[in-house]
Design an enzyme around this catalytic site. Structure first.
Site, PDB file in Angstrom:
ATOM      1  N   CYS A   1       1.074  -0.908   0.023  1.00 24.65           N
ATOM      2  CA  CYS A   1       0.108   0.561  -0.506  1.00 24.65           C
ATOM      3  C   CYS A   1       0.589   0.911  -0.208  1.00 24.65           C
ATOM      4  CB  CYS A   1      -0.727   0.141   0.957  1.00 24.65           C
ATOM      5  SG  CYS A   1      -2.294  -1.467   1.686  1.00 24.65           S
TER       6      CYS A   1
ATOM      7  N   HIS B   1      -1.062   6.456   2.583  1.00 22.27           N
ATOM      8  CA  HIS B   1      -1.425   4.854   3.292  1.00 22.27           C
ATOM      9  C   HIS B   1      -1.875   5.280   4.476  1.00 22.27           C
ATOM     10  CE1 HIS B   1      -0.347   0.874   4.697  1.00 22.27           C
ATOM     11  NE2 HIS B   1       0.435   1.296   5.905  1.00 22.27           N
TER      12      HIS B   1
END
Length: 705
Positions: free
Chosen positions: A108, A164
């Site tokens: 991610c 993130h």
């Protein structure tokens, strides 16, 4: 620039400091117990007024929708025969769909960093989920995609996960648990932010860790929940986006809608599960001996206790897991449909560019692998659709290899603004105008770390993989779409395979920029009394070799930082070493703490009162007689205690020094909420005091409260 004079701060620790220097015999004792004042330059507490920016009263607007952990199990991509994504499909048919789009990193944080900075991981130095991209020296000073659009006159708005972030663990925390709902948010780039400024993900209606599936893995669980769509975190984000789109903002806008599904936990409203009977679920196509021809370095995930595929098979959960993922994909699709419907009903319909994508793929048993990561197709391939009024045509398709890094320059071209110089991607505008256009550059995906880098290069036909140890793989997608046959495993690879590998080998980058300062970049002052002072900054991370040698040395630490208890109540400010040997200055449950680890023993000294929000001036000491002490503005009393040993650290720790980084000294089991310190650090002076202990004090480890 302001200056703050620290003359003890009400600290008795300055008494300890004077006493320590006196006992060492290497420094002159002060005439009194008050240490000489320290003058600390401090940035003003009030930020300067924002610079004026142009306004764009006319479009085109941008609606950027990004899903999380969504692989190719999308109807139009053909990844799974039971995928039901009518809304993603109708969007794909309305513009250009890219059948060969890939992330820059199959995790991610580094993937989203690449997308929104426009920089490849080898340019930004960002490669981990717990690595705060905002502190990379390669990224600092370069505008992100939303930041650049705001600076050029767009109204910027965002709901949900953009950078993130994650669910926040069993308590739904803003920080901690590998990200938290705030995550690595970039403050100041959004004119409008949902659920609130500084927070990316709304609190989940059902927190992670319910153990519906019986695996007892806190971050990987699934099951239907009795919650209406609108009451889910994604449902709330989409409801906000719907309202935004119905308004006339009087300005061109850049709207980002970040959907958290199908990221785990796979908790979705129950109807998305019940519409798929478990007995009817089709498992992914796999080959029993698929791993026989791949290098050993690529098989680490199947070794040891963390073999997720073995767990799934032992508990007969493969069909259940596939069903759960498909259910969450369908839920994500329903959210996409609501955004598209709202845009269709809005005054912006004809003048808005739409982008839909995901941050990376996901494995569901292919190659005996689960979760994200790796360099194979299931982990790197993502959906990518662009609808650009006046440029794209319905049913347009490109099979050329493209990357999420290409989106930043593409959007600049589509709205007619100059591209920043730092971008590493290439604009997709030529492909959007002509679906038959070709590209010469592969789509790159990276894995590993700065020291051990692995790469994948994907073309229209080939996938080439080179691991950090030099091992290689090559797959021919023309004849092997599942990547079941590594052509370089053969004793005598075909001439085509040899030529393809040689060509792609030459396209890989040859250098990796570090996100961190080098040891030589740090200011170091040597005192006449034998003291050594290092001046560090937020984001610093050094190896053990490049960190100060603290063997049998007393330490004095002086810092000025901004503290927000909502964000940094469990965070690490400064650490050196690891769980076996080292120390950390951190916040623990809203209180300042100083932890020392010594060969299985641990002392954590905490303040008796919570640290209030605001600018903090801190001074701490670790003396050679084992004394620990610190004080800070906002605290009424100095904290004093003792380390689990005397005489300082018996040797130099084998792990390095870090500023505002996670874990390290604070192990995950004992400090699960630890997160990198998020606030600004204006000043950090780290001094090794002269001399050696004359007196010692026996000390016992104090357990963490």
């Amino acid at each position: 620039m302001l200056a703050v004079v620290v003359a003890g701060l009400t600290m008795g620790s300055t008494d300890l400091l004077s006493a320590t220097r006196k006992k060492s015999g290497t420094g002159k004792a002060a005439a009194s117990t008050t240490a000489a004042p320290t003058v600390i330059p401090v940035a003003p507490a009030l930020a300067p007024p924002p610079k004026a920016r142009p306004l764009r009263t006319k479009g085109p607007n941008v609606v950027f929708i990004i899903a999380d952990d969504l692989n190719d199990w999308v109807g139009w991509m053909g990844g799974h025969p039971q995928s039901r994504t009518p809304n993603m499909d109708r969007l794909a048919h309305a513009g250009m769909r890219f059948t060969n789009a890939h992330c820059a990193f199959s995790l991610c944080n580094p993937s989203r960093t690449a997308l929104f900075t426009g920089m490849w991981p080898w340019q930004s130095g960002v490669y981990g989920n717990e690595q705060d991209w905002r502190k990379s020296i390669q990224v600092q000073g370069k505008p992100t995609l939303p930041e650049y659009f705001r600076d050029t006159g767009f109204l910027t708005a965002a709901g949900g996960k953009v950078f993130h972030a994650n669910h926040g663990g069993p308590e739904g925390r803003l920080t901690g648990w590998h990200g938290g709902r705030r995550g690595f948010e970039q403050d100041g780039v959004w004119d409008m932010r949902f659920p609130s400024p500084g927070v990316q993900i709304p609190d989940l209606p059902v927190h992670v860790g319910q153990n519906f599936n019986g695996l007892n893995i806190w971050h990987w669980d699934w099951g239907g929940i009795d919650v209406p769509d609108n009451e889910t975190d994604d449902g709330k984000v989409v409801s906000w986006a719907e309202k935004f789109l119905q308004q006339d903002h009087g300005n061109a806008f850049f709207l980002t809608v970040g959907l958290y599904r199908p990221h785990s936990p796979w908790y979705a409203p129950r109807q998305y599960f019940t519409e798929r009977p478990l007995m009817d679920v089709t498992l992914p196509q796999v080959k029993a001996d698929d791993l026989n021809d791949i290098p050993e370095v690529a098989k680490g995930y199947i070794k040891g206790a963390e073999n997720n595929h073995r767990r799934i098979l032992e508990k007969n959960l493969w069909p259940s897991a596939v069903r759960a993922y498909l259910a969450n994909v369908s839920f994500c699709d329903a959210m996409v449909g609501r955004v598209l419907d709202a845009l269709d009903r809005s005054p912006h319909k004809k003048d808005t560019i739409i982008v839909f994508t995901s941050d990376h793929g996901w494995y569901l048993g292919e190659k005996q692998r689960w979760h994200k990561g790796g360099l194979w197709e299931e982990g790197t391939r993502v959906p990518l659709v662009i609808v650009a009024p006046g440029i794209t045509q319905p049913e347009a398709v490109s099979n050329e290899p493209v990357s999420l890094v290409d989106l930043y320059p593409t959007l600049c071209d589509l709205v007619g603004i100059q591209k920043p110089a730092h971008l590493g991607g290439e604009s997709l505008l030529p492909l959007l105008k002509d679906p038959e256009a070709k590209r010469s550059r592969p789509a790159f995906t990276f894995a590993g770390t700065e020291e051990k880098q692995s790469y994948s290069a994907r073309t229209d036909r080939w996938r080439y993989i080179r691991y950090a140890n030099g091992a290689e793989e090559l797959y021919d997608h023309q004849n092997d779409p599942h990547e079941w046959t590594n052509l370089l495993f053969a004793a005598a690879p075909s001439p085509d395979a040899v030529a393809a590998a040689e060509t792609l080998r030459k396209t890989l980058p040859t250098a990796w920029a570090s996100a961190y300062r080098k040891q030589g970049d740090v200011r170091v002052d040597a005192g006449a009394d034998g003291s050594v002072t290092y001046w560090y900054q937020s984001g610093d991370s050094f190896s053990a070799d490049d960190s100060p040698d603290i063997k049998e040395r007393a330490l004095e630490i002086e810092m000025v930082f901004d503290y927000d208890p909502a964000v940094d109540r469990d965070s690490t400010i400064l650490s050196q070493g690891g769980p076996q040997l080292g120390f950390a200055v951190h916040c623990l449950d809203g209180k300042l703490a100083f932890t020392v680890n010594y060969d299985g023993l641990r002392t954590t000294l905490k303040s008796t009162e919570p640290l209030p929000a605001g600018r903090v001036i801190y001074r701490g000491l670790f003396a050679l007689d084992g004394t620990l002490a610190f004080s800070a503005t906002g605290l009424k009393e100095e904290a004093r205690g003792y380390a689990p040993m005397e005489g300082g650290f018996p040797r130099k720790p084998n792990q390095g020094l870090q500023v505002a980084q996670s874990f390290g000294v604070l192990d995950r089991e004992s400090f699960p909420n630890s997160t990198p310190f998020d606030g600004a650090i204006h000043h950090l002076r780290y001094t090794l005091l002269p001399g050696s202990a004359v007196e010692t004090r026996a000390a016992k480890a104090v357990p963490v409260e």
